[in-house]
Design a protein around this motif. Sequence first.
Motif, short mmCIF file in Angstrom:
data_model
loop_
_atom_site.label_atom_id
_atom_site.label_comp_id
_atom_site.label_asym_id
_atom_site.label_seq_id
_atom_site.Cartn_x
_atom_site.Cartn_y
_atom_site.Cartn_z
N ALA A 62 0.73 -1.21 0.06
CA ALA A 62 0.03 -0.16 -0.14
C ALA A 62 0.80 1.02 0.09
O ALA A 62 1.96 1.20 0.39
CB ALA A 62 -0.82 -0.05 1.24
N LYS A 101 1.29 -4.38 3.29
CA LYS A 101 -0.34 -4.60 3.92
C LYS A 101 -0.40 -6.04 4.47
O LYS A 101 -0.88 -6.27 5.36
CB LYS A 101 -1.05 -4.17 2.97
N SER A 102 -0.39 -6.90 3.33
CA SER A 102 -1.10 -8.34 3.70
C SER A 102 -0.39 -9.57 2.86
O SER A 102 -0.11 -9.13 1.47
CB SER A 102 -2.52 -8.34 3.63
N GLU A 128 -9.69 2.28 -1.61
CA GLU A 128 -8.43 2.37 -2.31
C GLU A 128 -8.40 1.69 -3.67
O GLU A 128 -8.75 0.56 -3.83
CB GLU A 128 -7.16 2.09 -1.44
N THR A 130 -6.80 -0.20 -6.18
CA THR A 130 -5.74 -1.09 -6.07
C THR A 130 -5.06 -1.44 -7.41
O THR A 130 -5.91 -1.97 -8.41
CB THR A 130 -5.99 -2.18 -5.38
N ASP A 147 -8.43 -0.95 2.77
CA ASP A 147 -7.29 -0.87 3.71
C ASP A 147 -7.77 -0.49 4.97
O ASP A 147 -7.77 0.58 5.52
CB ASP A 147 -6.28 0.21 3.19
N SER A 149 -7.96 0.31 8.96
CA SER A 149 -6.82 0.90 9.58
C SER A 149 -7.16 1.29 11.19
O SER A 149 -8.27 1.61 11.32
CB SER A 149 -6.17 2.17 8.71
N LYS A 165 -1.97 -1.53 10.49
CA LYS A 165 -2.40 -1.72 9.26
C LYS A 165 -2.39 -3.38 8.86
O LYS A 165 -3.13 -3.81 8.04
CB LYS A 165 -1.35 -1.23 8.32
N THR A 166 -1.44 -4.03 9.63
CA THR A 166 -1.57 -5.30 9.17
C THR A 166 -2.06 -6.55 10.21
O THR A 166 -1.19 -6.40 11.48
CB THR A 166 -0.01 -5.94 8.79
N ALA A 171 -7.57 -6.41 5.23
CA ALA A 171 -7.63 -6.06 4.07
C ALA A 171 -8.55 -6.70 3.34
O ALA A 171 -9.12 -7.83 3.56
CB ALA A 171 -6.44 -6.21 3.08
N MET A 235 -2.32 -0.92 -3.29
CA MET A 235 -3.37 0.22 -3.04
C MET A 235 -2.70 1.25 -3.03
O MET A 235 -1.51 1.58 -2.72
CB MET A 235 -3.69 -0.40 -1.38
#
Length: 269
Positions: A62, A101-102, A128, A130, A147, A149, A165-166, A171, A235
């Motif tokens: 991202a 991110k993932s 977002e 992507t 995303d 958050s 974030k993760t 996601a 993203m």
Amino acid sequence: MKLRLTAAGPVLARDDEHLLLDTGWDDIFQHPRPGELLHKASGRAVDPAVPLAPIANQEVWAAGVTYYVSRTARMEESAATGGADVYQRCYDAARPEIFFKSTAHRVVGPEGLVRIRADSRWNVPEPELTLAISVSGHLFGYTIGNDMSSRDIEGENPLYLPQAKTYDGSAALGPELLITDVPLGGSTAIAMRIERAGRTVFEGSTEVAQIKRPFDELVEYLTRETSFPHGCYLMTGAGIVPESDFTLRSGDRISISIDGIGTLANTVA
């Protein structure tokens, strides 16, 4: 053309027909020009199937602070801890913020359950556009990303970004992958609606033209010293940010729409 991943395999939506392809999802990202591969595709016609998240072994990355509104939101959430200037400098810098991110197993598909962290009190979705990027680093398609958050965790300290974030269910991607060599126009609309108990509690929109950084620039920085043997998604940042007094609750329904791609809808677990 649009491609969706189903339990039976990749399905190509072309005109009014849906074709189940013989190729695997990863093979599409391996091809130097996936659009050319699909133009030659042949497969058996199938009924439209409920799509899964359009991901197999791709990583999801991202970009942050790519919209002015995102810069402002990050500064706001970090003001109390003195970190606001970090985001202003990032917005103005030549180098973009790009973060991991993932992995695929944490990604939720259409109508799946996204999650908010139990140790966070301020959580938002981030709608977002992507980018789909092939093994060779070629931008070949677009999908919709959410995303998720934890704004209070990131705002407490920028070094907490991975935790904000993760995490599992952080996601969502889908419902389909738009494959095209034609760049999306600046007027392409991105919209988000959040419903709670059947009532709309947030609604907002933006457009692709509001993204500060060119997509080719983001892709170049991402792939500059990093290889992706299965391709990846990127993203491109959030241009819609709920007010600072808003936080998601369990049961909220999030709908993100992007012109030409569709609508990604998820419920908060």
